[in-house]
Design an enzyme around this catalytic site. Structure first.
Site, PDB file in Angstrom:
ATOM      1  N   LYS A  87       0.853  -1.188   0.000  1.00 57.04           N
ATOM      2  CA  LYS A  87       0.000   0.000   0.000  1.00 57.04           C
ATOM      3  C   LYS A  87       0.891   1.240   0.000  1.00 57.04           C
ATOM      4  O   LYS A  87       1.955   1.234   0.654  1.00 57.04           O
ATOM      5  CB  LYS A  87      -0.889  -0.049   1.249  1.00 57.04           C
TER       6      LYS A  87
ATOM      7  N   SER B 271      -9.668   1.590   3.059  1.00 58.76           N
ATOM      8  CA  SER B 271      -8.851   2.389   2.190  1.00 58.76           C
ATOM      9  C   SER B 271      -7.819   1.583   1.390  1.00 58.76           C
ATOM     10  O   SER B 271      -7.213   2.121   0.470  1.00 58.76           O
ATOM     11  CB  SER B 271      -8.096   3.437   3.020  1.00 58.76           C
TER      12      SER B 271
ATOM     13  N   SER C 152      -9.826  -0.938   7.191  1.00 62.50           N
ATOM     14  CA  SER C 152      -9.339  -0.777   5.826  1.00 62.50           C
ATOM     15  C   SER C 152      -8.769  -2.011   5.158  1.00 62.50           C
ATOM     16  O   SER C 152      -8.501  -1.991   3.959  1.00 62.50           O
ATOM     17  CB  SER C 152      -8.260   0.298   5.800  1.00 62.50           C
TER      18      SER C 152
HETATM   19  N1  GLN Z   1     -12.993   3.676   6.685  1.00 64.69           N
HETATM   20  C1  GLN Z   1     -12.297   4.059   7.845  1.00 64.69           C
HETATM   21  C2  GLN Z   1     -11.891   5.514   7.782  1.00 64.69           C
HETATM   22  O1  GLN Z   1     -12.121   6.141   6.782  1.00 64.69           O
HETATM   23  C3  GLN Z   1     -11.121   3.146   8.081  1.00 64.69           C
HETATM   24  C4  GLN Z   1      -9.887   3.563   7.404  1.00 64.69           C
HETATM   25  C5  GLN Z   1      -8.691   2.688   7.713  1.00 64.69           C
HETATM   26  O2  GLN Z   1      -8.794   1.654   8.369  1.00 64.69           O
HETATM   27  N2  GLN Z   1      -7.531   3.156   7.288  1.00 64.69           N
HETATM   28  O3  GLN Z   1     -11.385   6.041   8.726  1.00 64.69           O
END
Ligand code: GLN
Length: 461
Positions: free
Chosen positions: A75, A150, A174
């Site tokens: 990532k 994400s 995410s």
């Molecule tokens: N969807 C969550 C957020 O926007 C989780 C994001 C993540 O785990 N990096 O904060």
């Protein structure tokens, strides 16, 4: 197509396959699919091919590391020395990393090959990968739908066979939510199991770097390498790293009776898709029929999870500036995306003098309550099972301009990060709309082996 690292290693060691062929296979897939899917932001082609020759030699000399044969994507929020790193943000577009994350160092040392860096929501903030400054990632299983986020590029790359496994990061789901949307396993470790050194922080007391894989064995093999004590990250636990691969092979749940809790409020939630709900109820029935002890329990904090998470993770330390003011205003306004700005504003608000106690400090107390309640449940149960997501992968733009509807994507996942426990999304079903979905297992702190073995067991029910 390759299904697992062990399969690849068997072929490599039996001389039925060359390391270069593997890299070329994945490069072929990348060139075929990436233009449309947009999972990779950059491909390290030359370097990967060069490394394949070195590793092939090591294999012949029987000197190769544990991960020889593994082609991995990372990532774009994980540092890799002398490689670009952008967190999918314009503000870092031309930034080159000066050092490698501990996880990267450890994987390279064991002869994994990093084939490229993967698209994500800007600074890992989002649930659909629609917040990337470098474009959406399409779900390889239905290109009109999102991958989730994400870690959208990570999940799409594995799903479309552009690499064997990918590393993502999980702050609030995410890794698990996109895994559920793309039919993969997504594992978030116990907080402090894996070093965060070299991960661009989103929320330091929540973040964990995590593998996204097609099977549990690959997750176990990678975890063995990346977990454990690190002088660069004081929050890493000194808890011994077990031989996960061996341990999961030795755990047999057909003989052992398990105590499993399921949270009533999650299964009865009115946003939960009917087919996903029925699948979970069927799994519960099957597990009972196999002699396990399942019980629905109450979890009164469900409605508080998402607000607590967003108050605590929006925290940003703001540096005071004087003469650079104009420059800073300009660069921040132009180079940060909308969602990142929204979170900076929220964080500034909840930390401001008049509101600190009302929001930030209250959210910390709620976090403690959630933690205590979770620990209490694990006094009586081996695992908790619950949905990963309320629906299958949605269409681009479906969540519209309303951030709240997007934040509710995290309803079932943030609990694990708030409590610091390990969690995994296991692919278990296919919806009548053709899309896959997973369900989640939560386990007590540092029970990754047991959790992975149970994930296998569920996956094979
Ligand atoms: N969807 C969550 C957020 O926007 C989780 C994001 C993540 O785990 N990096 O904060």
């Amino acid at each position: 197509m390759y299904n697992s690292l062990k399969e690849i290693q068997n072929k490599l060691y039996n001389k039925n396959l060359q390391m270069e062929e593997i890299v070329k296979f994945y490069l072929g897939k990348i060139y075929k699919h990436n233009k449309e899917i947009n999972a990779f932001l950059e491909i390290f082609e030359e370097e990967a091919l060069e490394k394949s020759k070195i590793i092939q030699k090591k294999i012949l000399e029987k000197k190769a590391g544990k991960l020889a044969g593994l082609v991995v994507g990372i990532k774009d929020n994980i540092c890799y020395k002398d490689h670009k790193l952008s967190a999918s943000s314009k503000i870092l577009e031309n930034f080159t990393s000066l050092f490698s994350a501990t996880v990267v160092e450890r994987m390279l040392k064991e002869d994994a090959i990093i084939i490229g860096r993967l698209n994500c929501d800007e600074f890992a903030m989002g649930s659909s990968n629609e917040n990337s400054a470098f474009g959406n990632v399409k779900n390889p299983l239905d290109k009109t739908r999102v991958t989730g986020g994400s870690s959208g590029g990570s999940v799409a790359a594995v799903s479309a066979n552009m690499c064997m496994i990918a590393l993502g990061s999980d702050t609030g789901g995410s890794v698990r939510q996109p895994a559920s949307f793309c039919n993969l396993f997504g594992l978030k470790t116990t907080y402090g199991r894996v070093s965060r050194h070299g991960l661009i922080a989103y929320a330091s007391s929540f973040d964990q770097i995590s593998p996204m894989t097609k099977n549990i064995e690959d997750a176990a093999l990678v975890l063995e390498v990346i977990s454990g004590k690190d002088n660069f990250d004081a929050t890493v636990s000194s808890e011994i790293v077990p031989n996960y691969y061996k341990e999961i092979k030795n755990l047999d749940f057909s003989k052992k009776k398990l105590k499993i809790a399921y949270l009533k409020e999650t299964i009865e939630h009115n946003g939960l898709d009917k087919e996903i709900k029925n699948k979970i109820l069927n799994i519960i029935k099957d597990l009972k029929n196999l002699g396990h002890n399942l019980k629905d329990i109450e979890f009164p904090y469900l409605d508080y999870l998402v607000p607590t998470y967003y108050v605590l993770t929006a925290y940003r330390s703001i540096k005071k500036t004087k003469n650079l003011k104009d420059n800073i205003i300009k660069s921040r306004s132009e180079a940060f995306g909308k969602e990142v700005k929204r979170r900076i504003m929220t964080g500034t608000f909840v930390l401001s003098a008049g509101y600190y106690d009302a929001y930030y400090s209250k959210a910390q107390k709620v976090r403690r309550l959630i933690y205590n309640k979770t620990i209490d449940i694990f006094k009586d149960y081996d695992f908790i099972i619950l949905p990963t997501t309320a629906t299958t992968a949605f269409k681009f733009g479906e969540k519209g301009e309303n951030p709240i509807s997007m934040y509710l994507e995290d309803l079932f996942t943030v609990h694990a990060n708030l409590a610091g426990i390990p969690a995994i999304s296991v692919p278990v079903g296919k919806h009548s709309n053709g899309m896959p979905f997973g369900i989640q297992i939560y386990a007590p702190h540092f029970h990754e082996s047991k959790m992975m073995a149970f994930a296998n067991y569920l996956n094979n029910l």
